[in-house]
Motif scaffolding. Sequence first.
Motif, PDB file in Angstrom:
ATOM      1  N   HIS A  95      30.697 -21.760 -26.354  1.00  0.00           N
ATOM      2  CA  HIS A  95      30.141 -21.569 -27.306  1.00  0.00           C
ATOM      3  C   HIS A  95      28.424 -22.206 -27.407  1.00  0.00           C
ATOM      4  O   HIS A  95      27.835 -21.967 -28.333  1.00  0.00           O
ATOM      5  N   VAL A  96      27.926 -23.183 -26.909  1.00  0.00           N
ATOM      6  CA  VAL A  96      27.292 -24.074 -26.213  1.00  0.00           C
ATOM      7  C   VAL A  96      26.799 -23.401 -25.342  1.00  0.00           C
ATOM      8  O   VAL A  96      26.767 -24.093 -24.119  1.00  0.00           O
ATOM      9  N   VAL A  97      25.146 -23.340 -25.267  1.00  0.00           N
ATOM     10  CA  VAL A  97      24.301 -23.408 -24.159  1.00  0.00           C
ATOM     11  C   VAL A  97      22.825 -24.022 -24.244  1.00  0.00           C
ATOM     12  O   VAL A  97      21.826 -23.788 -25.278  1.00  0.00           O
ATOM     13  N   THR A  98      22.516 -25.285 -22.979  1.00  0.00           N
ATOM     14  CA  THR A  98      21.610 -26.076 -23.144  1.00  0.00           C
ATOM     15  C   THR A  98      20.398 -25.788 -22.095  1.00  0.00           C
ATOM     16  O   THR A  98      21.200 -25.484 -20.381  1.00  0.00           O
ATOM     17  N   GLY A  99      19.701 -25.873 -22.459  1.00  0.00           N
ATOM     18  CA  GLY A  99      18.999 -25.419 -20.915  1.00  0.00           C
ATOM     19  C   GLY A  99      16.978 -25.657 -20.695  1.00  0.00           C
ATOM     20  O   GLY A  99      16.942 -25.529 -22.019  1.00  0.00           O
TER      21      GLY A  99
END
Length: 533
Positions: A95-99
């Motif tokens: 549901h959440v993507v960080t990068g």
Amino acid sequence: MESEAKEPTGVTRGQNAVHVLPLDWSALPRVLGAIVDRIDVARAEPQLLVVTTDAESAASAASAIVGMVGERGVRVLAATASPRASRLLRSTPPHVVTGAPAELATLLQSSALKPGSVRSVVLAWLDTILESPEAQPLENLFAELPKEGARVVLASAMSPAYETLIERYARRARRESEPAGEPGAALSAEYVAAPAAGRASALRRLLDVLDLPAAVLYARDVGIRDEAARVARTLGYPTDAARVAGSAADAAGNDPLVLLDLPATREEMRALAGGSGRRIYAIVQPSQVSSLRSLLGGGTVSPIALMDAAERARGKDAALRASLRDVLTSNDVRREVLAIEPLLAEFDGVEIAAAALRLLDQHRPVRPAAAAAQTVPMTALFVNLGERDGVRAQELVAAVTSSAGIPGSQVGKVEVRDTHSIVEVPASMAELVAGKLTGSVVRGRRAQARVDQPREARGPRSGPPRGERGDRGDRGDRGDRGGRGDRPARSGARPGGPPRGGRDAGPKRPYGRGDDQRPPRAAAPPRHRRDDS
């Protein structure tokens, strides 16, 4: 849930916002709480995209969001490596993507990340993102993302260039800044750069190097405070010697302050610092150094170099090799060679040398440090840092021991003068210590060290001594030059050579210089005037 959505720091659907606050991942819950609360767990697709500076920042952001969601079932993915992130996006979409921008752009190009499902995009922190080489794909990344979603920008400082970029990516965003408060005196601090996952290890090493009798360990996050308390207890600190504080009231006193979390505002930082003269140390991520400097109000921020046990051991081994090299080059060891020569038929020479070192360690008498220092010849090192740089003797001793890996008992007299310092070290390792110390940072200044020599021991100057013209060659005996009247007339021939001029110039002209018989100079031809009529 309804009350949390009305918090002034939250962002409602389709609304853009800019938050100016120091880089601190523990601030994400109060800034992004409303956005995370609106994530629909039933929809197995990326709904929140957090753009960070690098892989380490992506992991820190993901860790903060995992702490926010608790047991809700929100899946979080830190895209620190695109192959792994691509596989997980296809198998179990989070549901959440960080990068970082480069990693996220790669996932979009490979169609692993579907931009159509993204409802909110967060830039954390904009100033650090733009200062990194990872910022180049940022424009391509935003071109692929839907424009109707919420855009939230976090920044530790603002500038006209940032404002232009914000207007492009988060049009008509509302601004929310931390209260600036009254201006106060600038504070100074020393810091250790470490990733969030290595905070406990960095704290242990910091306490080992500084050897603080008492300290206050500050952190706003409860988990970080518990971790700090475990580290202090492991190192044998009593509870009253290593106090763990979560507020300025708990951190009151003059004991050195160790920041494991950055305060939210300058006012909070000044409240933690209390009166003037309190030593402040901070364990921060590399990207948080600029935020720390801002919170201190522009004061001095200098790094602390920490050495691991392995590095110290390598330094000691280098000192041992230097001592052996000195013995081999300046002493006659033929008798010792004859003593061990029969062993060469059974063992390698390196093994014999290692066994000799082991015997030396086992039979070396234990002497007090002071007595040992008196029997070891010392050499003075010249260091380019002095009182003007704010350097103290104990800081120079710590720099020598940490950089060269020698114990403090082997450091002799330290004289801190106005513009430089003199540090005594064992003569056998003076060159080694000078080389290791050069380049290290003390009080924010880069040290330069060399072996100090008295004036009488210095070599001669290169070139002729001052006041002497040097050897001008054999000019022969010039003899008695006599008066000017004894010299031959200029009009005559030189003795033993051709007439003046070096060639047969013929008879002398009948007139001399300035003679009235000199023929007049030919008149110049008349200049014809142009008739304009």
